[in-house]
Design a protein around this motif. Structure first.
Motif, PDB file in Angstrom:
ATOM      1  N   GLY A  67     -20.277 -54.412 -46.520  1.00 44.17           N
ATOM      2  CA  GLY A  67     -19.248 -54.093 -45.533  1.00 44.17           C
ATOM      3  C   GLY A  67     -18.170 -55.145 -45.653  1.00 44.17           C
ATOM      4  O   GLY A  67     -18.407 -56.325 -45.420  1.00 44.17           O
ATOM      5  N   ALA A  68     -16.959 -54.729 -46.068  1.00 42.06           N
ATOM      6  CA  ALA A  68     -15.892 -55.703 -46.372  1.00 42.06           C
ATOM      7  C   ALA A  68     -15.568 -56.557 -45.151  1.00 42.06           C
ATOM      8  O   ALA A  68     -15.549 -56.043 -44.029  1.00 42.06           O
ATOM      9  N   PRO A  69     -15.299 -57.853 -45.386  1.00 40.43           N
ATOM     10  CA  PRO A  69     -14.806 -58.665 -44.270  1.00 40.43           C
ATOM     11  C   PRO A  69     -13.423 -58.147 -43.880  1.00 40.43           C
ATOM     12  O   PRO A  69     -12.554 -58.003 -44.736  1.00 40.43           O
ATOM     13  N   MET A  70     -13.241 -57.814 -42.617  1.00 47.54           N
ATOM     14  CA  MET A  70     -11.954 -57.272 -42.160  1.00 47.54           C
ATOM     15  C   MET A  70     -11.537 -57.980 -40.888  1.00 47.54           C
ATOM     16  O   MET A  70     -12.067 -57.705 -39.797  1.00 47.54           O
ATOM     17  N   GLY A  71     -10.603 -58.928 -41.053  1.00 45.25           N
ATOM     18  CA  GLY A  71     -10.114 -59.699 -39.916  1.00 45.25           C
ATOM     19  C   GLY A  71      -9.583 -58.766 -38.826  1.00 45.25           C
ATOM     20  O   GLY A  71      -8.835 -57.840 -39.111  1.00 45.25           O
ATOM     21  N   GLY A  72     -10.006 -59.001 -37.599  1.00 47.20           N
ATOM     22  CA  GLY A  72      -9.527 -58.210 -36.472  1.00 47.20           C
ATOM     23  C   GLY A  72     -10.230 -56.874 -36.300  1.00 47.20           C
ATOM     24  O   GLY A  72     -10.012 -56.175 -35.306  1.00 47.20           O
ATOM     25  N   ARG A  73     -11.070 -56.462 -37.274  1.00 42.34           N
ATOM     26  CA  ARG A  73     -11.723 -55.151 -37.179  1.00 42.34           C
ATOM     27  C   ARG A  73     -13.243 -55.221 -37.357  1.00 42.34           C
ATOM     28  O   ARG A  73     -13.952 -54.360 -36.849  1.00 42.34           O
ATOM     29  N   ALA A  74     -13.738 -56.186 -38.127  1.00 41.29           N
ATOM     30  CA  ALA A  74     -15.189 -56.267 -38.402  1.00 41.29           C
ATOM     31  C   ALA A  74     -15.808 -57.412 -37.617  1.00 41.29           C
ATOM     32  O   ALA A  74     -15.785 -58.573 -38.045  1.00 41.29           O
ATOM     33  N   GLY A  75     -16.353 -57.069 -36.433  1.00 50.82           N
ATOM     34  CA  GLY A  75     -17.072 -58.047 -35.626  1.00 50.82           C
ATOM     35  C   GLY A  75     -18.567 -57.908 -35.855  1.00 50.82           C
ATOM     36  O   GLY A  75     -19.022 -57.272 -36.822  1.00 50.82           O
ATOM     37  N   GLY A  76     -19.342 -58.474 -34.915  1.00 48.17           N
ATOM     38  CA  GLY A  76     -20.791 -58.509 -35.098  1.00 48.17           C
ATOM     39  C   GLY A  76     -21.450 -57.150 -35.115  1.00 48.17           C
ATOM     40  O   GLY A  76     -22.402 -56.914 -35.861  1.00 48.17           O
ATOM     41  N   LYS A  77     -20.954 -56.221 -34.311  1.00 48.75           N
ATOM     42  CA  LYS A  77     -21.600 -54.916 -34.211  1.00 48.75           C
ATOM     43  C   LYS A  77     -21.457 -54.150 -35.529  1.00 48.75           C
ATOM     44  O   LYS A  77     -22.447 -53.653 -36.086  1.00 48.75           O
ATOM     45  N   LEU A  78     -20.226 -54.059 -36.023  1.00 48.19           N
ATOM     46  CA  LEU A  78     -20.008 -53.346 -37.294  1.00 48.19           C
ATOM     47  C   LEU A  78     -20.800 -54.012 -38.416  1.00 48.19           C
ATOM     48  O   LEU A  78     -21.488 -53.351 -39.207  1.00 48.19           O
ATOM     49  N   THR A  79     -20.729 -55.335 -38.454  1.00 48.49           N
ATOM     50  CA  THR A  79     -21.417 -56.102 -39.494  1.00 48.49           C
ATOM     51  C   THR A  79     -22.918 -55.841 -39.464  1.00 48.49           C
ATOM     52  O   THR A  79     -23.551 -55.564 -40.484  1.00 48.49           O
TER      53      THR A  79
ATOM     54  N   ILE B  81     -16.888 -51.949 -49.102  1.00 55.27           N
ATOM     55  CA  ILE B  81     -16.227 -50.821 -48.451  1.00 55.27           C
ATOM     56  C   ILE B  81     -15.604 -51.295 -47.142  1.00 55.27           C
ATOM     57  O   ILE B  81     -16.241 -51.979 -46.352  1.00 55.27           O
ATOM     58  N   GLY B  82     -14.333 -50.956 -46.959  1.00 55.16           N
ATOM     59  CA  GLY B  82     -13.629 -51.377 -45.753  1.00 55.16           C
ATOM     60  C   GLY B  82     -13.054 -50.193 -45.002  1.00 55.16           C
ATOM     61  O   GLY B  82     -13.553 -49.807 -43.942  1.00 55.16           O
ATOM     62  N   THR B  83     -12.045 -49.566 -45.591  1.00 53.45           N
ATOM     63  CA  THR B  83     -11.325 -48.483 -44.922  1.00 53.45           C
ATOM     64  C   THR B  83     -12.246 -47.386 -44.415  1.00 53.45           C
ATOM     65  O   THR B  83     -12.067 -46.873 -43.308  1.00 53.45           O
ATOM     66  N   VAL B  84     -13.271 -47.030 -45.198  1.00 52.36           N
ATOM     67  CA  VAL B  84     -14.144 -45.922 -44.792  1.00 52.36           C
ATOM     68  C   VAL B  84     -14.905 -46.230 -43.499  1.00 52.36           C
ATOM     69  O   VAL B  84     -15.379 -45.314 -42.829  1.00 52.36           O
ATOM     70  N   LEU B  85     -14.984 -47.511 -43.140  1.00 57.71           N
ATOM     71  CA  LEU B  85     -15.690 -47.874 -41.897  1.00 57.71           C
ATOM     72  C   LEU B  85     -14.758 -47.876 -40.684  1.00 57.71           C
ATOM     73  O   LEU B  85     -15.220 -47.991 -39.545  1.00 57.71           O
ATOM     74  N   LEU B  86     -13.449 -47.757 -40.940  1.00 56.34           N
ATOM     75  CA  LEU B  86     -12.491 -47.975 -39.845  1.00 56.34           C
ATOM     76  C   LEU B  86     -12.368 -46.799 -38.884  1.00 56.34           C
ATOM     77  O   LEU B  86     -11.693 -46.904 -37.864  1.00 56.34           O
ATOM     78  N   GLY B  87     -13.002 -45.669 -39.202  1.00 55.80           N
ATOM     79  CA  GLY B  87     -13.029 -44.561 -38.259  1.00 55.80           C
ATOM     80  C   GLY B  87     -14.226 -44.639 -37.327  1.00 55.80           C
ATOM     81  O   GLY B  87     -14.393 -43.790 -36.463  1.00 55.80           O
ATOM     82  N   SER B  88     -15.052 -45.628 -37.494  1.00 56.55           N
ATOM     83  CA  SER B  88     -16.315 -45.704 -36.751  1.00 56.55           C
ATOM     84  C   SER B  88     -16.138 -46.379 -35.396  1.00 56.55           C
ATOM     85  O   SER B  88     -15.298 -47.270 -35.249  1.00 56.55           O
ATOM     86  N   PRO B  89     -16.958 -45.976 -34.426  1.00 55.28           N
ATOM     87  CA  PRO B  89     -16.802 -46.547 -33.083  1.00 55.28           C
ATOM     88  C   PRO B  89     -17.174 -48.022 -33.009  1.00 55.28           C
ATOM     89  O   PRO B  89     -16.806 -48.689 -32.039  1.00 55.28           O
ATOM     90  N   GLU B  90     -17.866 -48.554 -34.015  1.00 51.35           N
ATOM     91  CA  GLU B  90     -18.280 -49.970 -33.959  1.00 51.35           C
ATOM     92  C   GLU B  90     -17.154 -50.938 -34.337  1.00 51.35           C
ATOM     93  O   GLU B  90     -17.342 -52.159 -34.272  1.00 51.35           O
ATOM     94  N   THR B  91     -16.006 -50.428 -34.764  1.00 51.57           N
ATOM     95  CA  THR B  91     -14.903 -51.342 -35.104  1.00 51.57           C
ATOM     96  C   THR B  91     -14.346 -51.972 -33.835  1.00 51.57           C
ATOM     97  O   THR B  91     -14.454 -51.405 -32.747  1.00 51.57           O
ATOM     98  N   ILE B  92     -13.730 -53.140 -34.002  1.00 53.75           N
ATOM     99  CA  ILE B  92     -12.965 -53.736 -32.903  1.00 53.75           C
ATOM    100  C   ILE B  92     -11.482 -53.571 -33.238  1.00 53.75           C
ATOM    101  O   ILE B  92     -11.140 -53.145 -34.343  1.00 53.75           O
TER     102      ILE B  92
END
Ligand SMILES: Cc1cc2nc3c(=O)[nH]c(=O)nc-3n(C[C@H](O)[C@H](O)[C@H](O)COP(=O)(O)O)c2cc1C
Length: 311
Positions: free
Chosen positions: A18-30, A192-203
């Motif tokens: 799961g790509a490191p994504m500043g501002g979007r990938a917090g603990g839940k998504l990770t 993978i980064g963008t494909v995770l950005l539609g998920s409810p776990e993003t911040i």
């Protein structure tokens, strides 16, 4: 079973990071990426605090066990407190991208942690090799967020031909087909980064998921206007790929100065606020839980490759 250097080193099921994504990938998504069989990474942007890393790492560990932290190397050159915080959280993996990781890799290794670096050119590959990283990530221009100017496929081939290090790919990988292509080419896995950005776990801002779900693969722009808008001192070597909106339409390529761009920026306005995302945005049609996305990509790649091996 998809077994590569990455799955062996980390004891994970799928060669998916799961790509490191500043501002979007917090603990839940990770944590959810790891729970599904990959390894998630916290995205520590330049403005992140050590306290945020400590808190989100606890969340990630509680959900998924193993996790990583991604840092901006050029930002550590001013203040490396975020590296101390990342290592104190006992991750399995640290990503040192966008800059020379040499000053930091020894500390990562002393902590018993694997170090990877995203690279955008063959010159970057040599810098990362000299720094002693354990693996490199060929990050293509179609990736979301900050990236270089060479597309994933040519860069991946060039890097695979040029190094003995394990090589992962990043940029545009959003399905089992994409992961299968990377592995068939000789890659050890994919970010993978963008494909995770539609998920409810993003911040991130409330409008970001909606913008992503409505975007087509033609709707992104590679620009520095959002860095200027937010006074982020990125080198012009790395622009950011984001979903275009009326703010980027107005200022991208306009020649306007940073002060004017920043003065007009309203982060809360969906027509101004930055939503970093890559060209794989067009492949994200619905909001699905992270675990479902990750396990779907992993199992589809397994099926495709077993068919490919039988040919
Ligand atoms: C919203 C967003 C934020 C990102 N922030 C970071 C970051 O903080 N550090 C980093 O190394 N890469 C960052 N990236 C790049 C990703 O690590 C990765 O290279 C990229 O997402 C892969 O391409 P894809 O988006 O097409 O899957 C970011 C990407 C996105 C989409």
């Amino acid at each position: 079973m998809l077994t590569t250097w990455l799955t062996r080193e980390l004891g994970i099921t799928y060669p998916i990071v799961g790509a490191p994504m500043g501002g979007r990938a917090g603990g839940k998504l990770t944590g959810e990426v790891s729970r599904a069989g990959g390894i998630g990474m916290l995205g520590a942007a330049r403005y992140t605090t050590p306290e945020w890393i400590a808190a989100e790492a606890t969340v990630a560990r509680d959900i998924g066990g193993v996790f990583g932290v991604g840092l901006m190397t050029w930002a550590l050159d001013d203040d490396d407190a975020l590296l101390d915080a990342a290592l104190a959280a006992r991750p399995a993996l640290v990503s040192l991208s966008f800059g020379d990781p040499a000053p930091y890799v020894p500390r990562v290794h002393e902590a018993g942690v694997l170090a990877i670096a995203q690279v955008n050119t063959i010159e970057d590959l040599r810098v990362a090799e000299n720094a002693g990283v354990d693996a490199v990530v060929a990050q293509g221009a179609e990736a979301g967020g900050h990236t270089g100017r060479i597309a994933t496929l040519p860069l991946l081939q060039e890097v695979l031909e040029s190094t003995t290090l394990p090589v992962l790919a990043a940029g545009g990988i959003a399905t089992g087909r994409g992961l299968a292509a990377v592995l068939a080419a000789g890659g050890a896995g994919a970010l993978i980064g963008t494909v995770l950005l539609g998920s409810p776990e993003t911040i991130g801002p409330a409008y970001a998921v909606d913008r992503l779900l409505r975007a087509a693969s033609t709707d992104t722009v590679y620009t520095d206007v959002f860095d200027k808008a937010r006074h982020q001192p990125w080198s012009p070597r790395w622009f950011g790929r984001a979903i275009r909106n009326s703010f980027s339409d107005q200022f991208h390529g306009s020649g306007a100065g940073e002060d004017q761009i920043a003065a007009e920026y309203e982060a809360d306005d969906p027509d101004h606020g930055v939503v970093y995302a890559g060209q794989a945005a067009g492949l994200v049609k619905a909001s699905r839980p992270v675990a479902e996305v990750v396990s779907g990509i992993g199992s589809d790649a397994e099926k495709l490759l077993s068919r490919f091996c039988g040919m």
